[in-house]
Write a protein that holds these residues in place. Structure first.
Motif, short mmCIF file in Angstrom:
data_model
loop_
_atom_site.label_atom_id
_atom_site.label_comp_id
_atom_site.label_asym_id
_atom_site.label_seq_id
_atom_site.Cartn_x
_atom_site.Cartn_y
_atom_site.Cartn_z
N THR A 14 16.57 -1.43 40.13
CA THR A 14 16.02 -0.61 39.06
C THR A 14 16.11 0.86 39.44
N SER A 22 18.69 -7.07 40.30
CA SER A 22 17.32 -6.73 40.72
C SER A 22 17.13 -5.25 41.00
N TYR A 71 18.14 3.55 43.52
CA TYR A 71 18.00 2.23 42.91
C TYR A 71 17.29 1.33 43.91
N THR A 124 7.81 -3.60 50.32
CA THR A 124 6.43 -3.80 49.90
C THR A 124 5.85 -5.14 50.36
N GLU A 164 16.55 0.27 49.23
CA GLU A 164 16.96 1.44 48.46
C GLU A 164 18.47 1.60 48.54
N CYS A 190 15.53 -2.38 44.92
CA CYS A 190 15.58 -3.81 44.66
C CYS A 190 14.16 -4.31 44.40
N ALA A 191 13.97 -4.99 43.28
CA ALA A 191 12.65 -5.53 42.92
C ALA A 191 12.27 -6.71 43.82
N GLU A 192 13.24 -7.33 44.48
CA GLU A 192 12.97 -8.48 45.34
C GLU A 192 12.57 -8.08 46.75
N GLY A 236 12.84 -4.54 48.01
CA GLY A 236 12.46 -3.14 48.17
C GLY A 236 13.53 -2.25 48.78
N TRP A 279 23.84 2.14 41.58
CA TRP A 279 23.56 0.82 41.04
C TRP A 279 24.67 -0.15 41.39
N CYS A 312 21.96 -6.87 45.14
CA CYS A 312 21.38 -6.13 46.27
C CYS A 312 22.16 -6.46 47.53
N GLN A 335 15.05 4.60 39.90
CA GLN A 335 13.81 5.30 40.20
C GLN A 335 14.12 6.75 40.56
#
Length: 66
Positions: free
Chosen positions: A37, A35, A11, A56, A19, A13-15, A17, A23, A27, A39
């Motif tokens: 997702t 946030s 999982y 990122t 890992e 975090c979109a904010e 990154g 879930w 975060c 993967q």
């Protein structure tokens, strides 16, 4: 024929990154809510060394004096 490797789910975090192995609602790294997702983790090739995920975003310099 060789055995197939099981896909590993992580999982991200979109904010920030970060890992996470499972879930969570928040975060643990940046504190953002909802946030994470799901993967599919990319399996490493034979002999490859695993490393951390730096995220990122690029680093930004911040002035700490007020």
């Amino acid at each position: 024929m060789g055995a197939l490797a099981k896909d590993r789910i992580v999982y991200l975090c979109a904010e920030c990154g970060a890992e996470h192995p499972k879930w969570a609602g928040q975060c643990g790294e940046c504190g953002a809510w909802n946030s994470l997702t799901e993967q599919r983790a990319v399996p490493l090739g034979k002999g490859a060394r695993g490393g951390g995920f730096a995220g990122t975003r690029s680093a930004a310099v911040e002035n700490l004096s007020t």
